[in-house]
Design a protein around this motif. Sequence first.
Motif, PDB file in Angstrom:
ATOM      1  N   MET A   1       0.844  -1.111   0.025  1.00  0.00           N
ATOM      2  CA  MET A   1      -0.038   0.032   0.047  1.00  0.00           C
ATOM      3  C   MET A   1       0.902   1.161  -0.104  1.00  0.00           C
ATOM      4  SD  MET A   1      -3.087   1.091   2.798  1.00  0.00           S
ATOM      5  CE  MET A   1      -3.990  -0.495   1.964  1.00  0.00           C
ATOM      6  N   ARG A   2       0.651   2.227  -0.953  1.00  0.00           N
ATOM      7  CA  ARG A   2       1.376   3.434  -0.898  1.00  0.00           C
ATOM      8  C   ARG A   2       0.947   4.228   0.172  1.00  0.00           C
ATOM      9  NH1 ARG A   2       5.195   2.438  -4.454  1.00  0.00           N
ATOM     10  NH2 ARG A   2       4.348   1.517  -6.453  1.00  0.00           N
ATOM     11  N   LYS A   3       2.072   4.794   0.895  1.00  0.00           N
ATOM     12  CA  LYS A   3       1.827   5.693   1.940  1.00  0.00           C
ATOM     13  C   LYS A   3       2.226   7.145   1.442  1.00  0.00           C
ATOM     14  CE  LYS A   3       3.491   4.336   5.928  1.00  0.00           C
ATOM     15  NZ  LYS A   3       4.619   4.000   6.924  1.00  0.00           N
ATOM     16  N   ILE A   4       1.311   8.242   1.996  1.00  0.00           N
ATOM     17  CA  ILE A   4       1.285   9.422   1.675  1.00  0.00           C
ATOM     18  C   ILE A   4       1.264  10.194   3.002  1.00  0.00           C
ATOM     19  CG2 ILE A   4       0.312  11.445   0.522  1.00  0.00           C
ATOM     20  CD1 ILE A   4       1.168   8.984  -1.342  1.00  0.00           C
ATOM     21  N   TYR A   5       2.328  11.011   3.099  1.00  0.00           N
ATOM     22  CA  TYR A   5       2.456  12.066   4.221  1.00  0.00           C
ATOM     23  C   TYR A   5       1.660  13.333   3.858  1.00  0.00           C
ATOM     24  CZ  TYR A   5       5.787   9.598   7.098  1.00  0.00           C
ATOM     25  OH  TYR A   5       6.422   8.603   7.913  1.00  0.00           O
ATOM     26  N   GLY A  43      -6.950   3.126  -1.580  1.00  0.00           N
ATOM     27  CA  GLY A  43      -6.128   1.971  -1.545  1.00  0.00           C
ATOM     28  C   GLY A  43      -4.536   2.817  -1.226  1.00  0.00           C
ATOM     29  N   LEU A  44      -4.663   3.768  -0.286  1.00  0.00           N
ATOM     30  CA  LEU A  44      -3.457   4.576   0.112  1.00  0.00           C
ATOM     31  C   LEU A  44      -3.538   4.479   1.799  1.00  0.00           C
ATOM     32  CD1 LEU A  44      -3.777   7.701  -1.958  1.00  0.00           C
ATOM     33  CD2 LEU A  44      -2.192   5.770  -2.589  1.00  0.00           C
ATOM     34  N   GLU A  45      -2.400   4.639   2.153  1.00  0.00           N
ATOM     35  CA  GLU A  45      -2.300   4.867   3.579  1.00  0.00           C
ATOM     36  C   GLU A  45      -1.925   6.541   3.742  1.00  0.00           C
ATOM     37  OE1 GLU A  45       0.553   3.613   7.578  1.00  0.00           O
ATOM     38  OE2 GLU A  45       0.532   2.291   5.631  1.00  0.00           O
ATOM     39  N   VAL A  46      -2.785   7.196   4.808  1.00  0.00           N
ATOM     40  CA  VAL A  46      -1.943   8.436   4.844  1.00  0.00           C
ATOM     41  C   VAL A  46      -1.643   8.616   6.312  1.00  0.00           C
ATOM     42  CG1 VAL A  46      -4.653   9.205   5.613  1.00  0.00           C
ATOM     43  CG2 VAL A  46      -2.821  10.778   4.472  1.00  0.00           C
ATOM     44  N   VAL A  47      -0.491   9.483   6.446  1.00  0.00           N
ATOM     45  CA  VAL A  47      -0.079   9.944   7.633  1.00  0.00           C
ATOM     46  C   VAL A  47      -0.070  11.482   7.626  1.00  0.00           C
ATOM     47  CG1 VAL A  47       2.003   9.959   9.046  1.00  0.00           C
ATOM     48  CG2 VAL A  47       1.876   8.198   7.611  1.00  0.00           C
ATOM     49  N   PHE A  48      -1.114  11.736   8.463  1.00  0.00           N
ATOM     50  CA  PHE A  48      -1.376  13.083   8.861  1.00  0.00           C
ATOM     51  C   PHE A  48      -1.039  13.741   9.840  1.00  0.00           C
ATOM     52  CE2 PHE A  48      -4.339  16.634   9.213  1.00  0.00           C
ATOM     53  CZ  PHE A  48      -4.975  16.899   8.079  1.00  0.00           C
ATOM     54  N   ARG A  49      -0.277  15.005   9.785  1.00  0.00           N
ATOM     55  CA  ARG A  49       0.221  15.464  10.689  1.00  0.00           C
ATOM     56  C   ARG A  49       0.227  16.835  10.805  1.00  0.00           C
ATOM     57  NH1 ARG A  49       5.919  11.814  10.982  1.00  0.00           N
ATOM     58  NH2 ARG A  49       4.725   9.949  11.830  1.00  0.00           N
ATOM     59  N   GLN A  50       0.319  17.661  11.817  1.00  0.00           N
ATOM     60  CA  GLN A  50       0.460  19.116  11.904  1.00  0.00           C
ATOM     61  C   GLN A  50       1.382  19.555  13.078  1.00  0.00           C
ATOM     62  OE1 GLN A  50      -0.888  21.566  14.452  1.00  0.00           O
ATOM     63  NE2 GLN A  50      -0.179  23.301  13.262  1.00  0.00           N
ATOM     64  N   ILE A  58      10.412  19.588   9.475  1.00  0.00           N
ATOM     65  CA  ILE A  58      11.687  19.211   8.809  1.00  0.00           C
ATOM     66  C   ILE A  58      11.973  17.608   9.389  1.00  0.00           C
ATOM     67  CG2 ILE A  58      14.125  19.483   8.560  1.00  0.00           C
ATOM     68  CD1 ILE A  58      13.463  22.422   8.884  1.00  0.00           C
ATOM     69  N   GLN A  59      11.779  17.135  10.429  1.00  0.00           N
ATOM     70  CA  GLN A  59      11.823  15.974  10.872  1.00  0.00           C
ATOM     71  C   GLN A  59      10.976  14.768  10.208  1.00  0.00           C
ATOM     72  OE1 GLN A  59      15.353  16.172  12.266  1.00  0.00           O
ATOM     73  NE2 GLN A  59      14.372  14.423  13.226  1.00  0.00           N
ATOM     74  N   TRP A  60       9.639  15.295  10.026  1.00  0.00           N
ATOM     75  CA  TRP A  60       8.905  14.619   9.072  1.00  0.00           C
ATOM     76  C   TRP A  60       9.108  14.386   7.902  1.00  0.00           C
ATOM     77  CZ3 TRP A  60       4.271  17.501  11.554  1.00  0.00           C
ATOM     78  CH2 TRP A  60       3.908  17.302  13.075  1.00  0.00           C
ATOM     79  N   ILE A  61       9.792  15.405   6.996  1.00  0.00           N
ATOM     80  CA  ILE A  61      10.113  15.400   5.752  1.00  0.00           C
ATOM     81  C   ILE A  61      11.246  14.385   5.809  1.00  0.00           C
ATOM     82  CG2 ILE A  61      10.927  16.553   3.765  1.00  0.00           C
ATOM     83  CD1 ILE A  61       9.447  19.305   4.899  1.00  0.00           C
ATOM     84  N   HIS A  62      12.163  14.468   6.576  1.00  0.00           N
ATOM     85  CA  HIS A  62      13.385  13.369   6.446  1.00  0.00           C
ATOM     86  C   HIS A  62      12.873  11.928   6.838  1.00  0.00           C
ATOM     87  CE1 HIS A  62      16.698  16.690   8.089  1.00  0.00           C
ATOM     88  NE2 HIS A  62      16.064  16.869   6.799  1.00  0.00           N
ATOM     89  N   GLU A  63      11.971  11.911   7.544  1.00  0.00           N
ATOM     90  CA  GLU A  63      11.550  10.630   7.960  1.00  0.00           C
ATOM     91  C   GLU A  63      10.669  10.075   6.625  1.00  0.00           C
ATOM     92  OE1 GLU A  63       7.261   9.386  10.240  1.00  0.00           O
ATOM     93  OE2 GLU A  63       8.957  10.075  11.607  1.00  0.00           O
ATOM     94  N   ALA A  64       9.926  11.113   5.899  1.00  0.00           N
ATOM     95  CA  ALA A  64       9.291  10.488   4.917  1.00  0.00           C
ATOM     96  C   ALA A  64      10.396  10.168   3.819  1.00  0.00           C
ATOM     97  CB  ALA A  64       8.460  11.802   4.251  1.00  0.00           C
ATOM     98  N   ARG A  65      11.400  10.394   3.783  1.00  0.00           N
ATOM     99  CA  ARG A  65      12.544   9.921   2.612  1.00  0.00           C
ATOM    100  C   ARG A  65      12.444   8.531   2.614  1.00  0.00           C
ATOM    101  NH1 ARG A  65      17.969  11.633   3.735  1.00  0.00           N
ATOM    102  NH2 ARG A  65      18.281  11.156   1.558  1.00  0.00           N
TER     103      ARG A  65
END
Length: 144
Positions: A1-5, A43-50, A58-65
Amino acid sequence: MRKIYVLNGPNLNLLGQREPEIYGHITLDQIREWCEADAAELGLEVVFRQSNFEGEIIQWIHEARTQADGIVINPAGYTFTSIAILDALKTFDKPKIELHISNVHQREEIYHKSLVSRTATAVMAGFGAFGYRLALRAMKEWTQ
């Protein structure tokens, strides 16, 4: 499953309360619910943050890599000021959508020059909260 931040910047936790004439009455929790429901349908997984803190985003973007197949980011005020977020996004080599609830080009000139756009795959502005739903559909197409 594709994960989208789906990452949201400062003051977006106040959606529905802050300047409803610009941002509408929908809350960030309601947007999260839409995104989670749409992601399941697509059919996606979403990681939703604020966060109101630049370093956390920035840490979340690094994690998303290493964890994500795409990023939808509403950097809010950091859109126009954060070279650090721009640099972090440059390290993510998959689809990135810069999203704004309002049409920033109809607003004051300070909102016209996005740093994030320099690395975004696409930019969405002016669709209101519905833009999040459109962005997930685009990500579905781009990450197949």
